[in-house]
Design a protein around this motif. Structure first.
Motif, PDB file in Angstrom:
ATOM      1  N   LEU A   1       0.858  -1.189   0.000  1.00 49.81           N
ATOM      2  CA  LEU A   1       0.000   0.000   0.000  1.00 49.81           C
ATOM      3  C   LEU A   1       0.894   1.239   0.000  1.00 49.81           C
ATOM      4  O   LEU A   1       1.560   1.534   0.984  1.00 49.81           O
ATOM      5  CB  LEU A   1      -0.913  -0.014   1.234  1.00 49.81           C
TER       6      LEU A   1
ATOM      7  N   ASP B   1      -4.580   3.442  -2.142  1.00 45.24           N
ATOM      8  CA  ASP B   1      -4.307   2.024  -1.880  1.00 45.24           C
ATOM      9  C   ASP B   1      -4.892   1.598  -0.536  1.00 45.24           C
ATOM     10  O   ASP B   1      -5.445   0.496  -0.398  1.00 45.24           O
ATOM     11  CB  ASP B   1      -2.803   1.761  -1.886  1.00 45.24           C
TER      12      ASP B   1
ATOM     13  N   GLN C   1      -7.784  -1.112  -0.171  1.00 44.43           N
ATOM     14  CA  GLN C   1      -7.581  -2.300   0.634  1.00 44.43           C
ATOM     15  C   GLN C   1      -8.779  -2.544   1.549  1.00 44.43           C
ATOM     16  O   GLN C   1      -9.251  -3.677   1.695  1.00 44.43           O
ATOM     17  CB  GLN C   1      -6.306  -2.162   1.479  1.00 44.43           C
TER      18      GLN C   1
ATOM     19  N   GLN D   1     -10.501   0.479  -9.864  1.00 44.23           N
ATOM     20  CA  GLN D   1      -9.419   0.262  -8.906  1.00 44.23           C
ATOM     21  C   GLN D   1      -9.107  -1.214  -8.749  1.00 44.23           C
ATOM     22  O   GLN D   1      -7.938  -1.591  -8.573  1.00 44.23           O
ATOM     23  CB  GLN D   1      -9.794   0.880  -7.552  1.00 44.23           C
TER      24      GLN D   1
ATOM     25  N   ARG E   1      -5.571  -3.233  -9.283  1.00 46.23           N
ATOM     26  CA  ARG E   1      -5.006  -4.149  -8.294  1.00 46.23           C
ATOM     27  C   ARG E   1      -4.772  -5.538  -8.895  1.00 46.23           C
ATOM     28  O   ARG E   1      -3.793  -6.206  -8.562  1.00 46.23           O
ATOM     29  CB  ARG E   1      -5.957  -4.239  -7.088  1.00 46.23           C
TER      30      ARG E   1
ATOM     31  N   GLN F   1      -1.617  -5.354 -10.777  1.00 51.93           N
ATOM     32  CA  GLN F   1      -0.519  -5.242  -9.821  1.00 51.93           C
ATOM     33  C   GLN F   1      -0.177  -6.602  -9.209  1.00 51.93           C
ATOM     34  O   GLN F   1       0.992  -6.942  -9.017  1.00 51.93           O
ATOM     35  CB  GLN F   1      -0.907  -4.257  -8.710  1.00 51.93           C
TER      36      GLN F   1
END
Length: 321
Positions: free
Chosen positions: A146, A151, A155, A245, A249, A252
């Protein structure tokens, strides 16, 4: 011919070439079915005829005008015939729609006095099994570094979707109060479908993530904003933004699959069911009004069980060919 006139009207309404072609094919397929009995009894067709049976039927289709003679039972018989031939429910629904639309046109043009397709229902679409996510991939998604305040916010969102099995709309619409009034006791209060309120469980990881977000939320939220999750302008975060988002993620985390907030909800349900076998508990978590809606997860659980069995049982392993 009425069919050609109808197709020209569709074109004048700027329907796509694909749509017009599909409707023409669907209506001609139905008419071919209807005329098949007449074709078999037609004395003009013989071995010596210069027209083959197929060519003759095509000529009947092109020149047909007795649409008033077709009744609802004929359309039902056509649908049943298509089912027997393995045609998908989706295609059958489109074909019935094409027939119904064509008869609406004929009614408007005063060429028939009723629509025999009106009131008929296409075969029920098979309910697709939801795509879940295994535990390892879920953990990889949720255990990314994060680095920004977004982030930290994301989360909390993803942990909550997975922990509480929330719908993404329920997450986006969550307010500080009454939504988080009972968070310390392990619950969030959400407003689900049909304006039904329920308490959804918050696990320790989700609780920790939400607390981290709340520590910095006021720095980014507008003064009067009550939404738990806010965007860069300080207003309520939208469903679309949550999906965007999650897409970031997913990249990522290097997940080999397309993700959606709904898949995290499904993952919550399937993982709880696999561990507990308690379908009623899953129903309560998801906020399903009827247990029958939740029972789709038993199919997923059985699929998982079958896969494990095939891989683990010594008498179930397939021999190498």
């Amino acid at each position: 011919m009425q069919l050609n006139d109808y197709l020209r009207q569709l074109q004048s309404q700027n329907k796509s070439v694909h749509t017009v072609s599909n409707y023409q094919r669907d209506i001609e397929a139905f008419l071919g079915f209807y005329l098949s009995g007449e074709l078999l009894s037609e004395t003009d067709v013989s071995e010596n005829s210069f027209l083959t049976a197929v060519e003759y039927q095509n000529s009947l289709v092109k020149n047909f005008s007795e649409w008033q003679s077709i009744d609802s039972e004929t359309i039902r018989a056509f649908l049943a015939f298509r089912v027997q031939n393995g045609i998908s429910a989706r295609t059958l629904a489109r074909q019935l729609s094409a027939i119904r639309s064509f008869y609406d046109y004929l009614l408007f043009e005063n060429q028939v006095i009723k629509n025999p397709a009106k009131g008929l229902k296409a075969p029920k679409q098979p309910q697709p099994l939801p795509k879940s996510l295994d535990v390892d991939l879920t953990q990889r998604l949720l255990e990314q570094p994060l680095e920004t305040w977004q982030d930290v916010r994301d989360q909390a969102i993803f942990e909550l979707l997975y922990s509480a099995g929330l719908r993404v709309s329920e997450c986006a619409e969550l307010d500080l109060s009454p939504g988080l009034d009972e968070m310390q006791s392990g619950w969030v209060r959400v407003l689900g479908k049909g304006m039904k309120e329920r308490l959804a469980p918050v696990g320790s990881k989700a609780l920790q993530a939400i607390q981290m977000w709340l520590q910095i939320r006021d720095q980014h939220a507008a003064a009067i904003e009550q939404a738990v999750f806010v965007n860069q302008r300080g207003g309520r975060l939208s469903v679309r933004s949550i999906q965007n988002q999650l897409d970031k993620r997913t990249l990522q985390a290097g997940l080999p699959t397309k993700m959606s907030p709904h898949r995290l909800r499904h993952a919550c349900a399937t993982h709880v069911l696999e561990s507990s076998g308690d379908l009623r508990a899953v129903q309560e978590i998801l906020g399903h009004a009827n247990l029958s809606t939740t029972q789709i997860y038993t199919k997923l659980d059985l699929q998982h069980l079958a896969q494990v069995y095939d891989q683990a049982h010594p008498r179930a392993k397939k021999k190498n060919s």
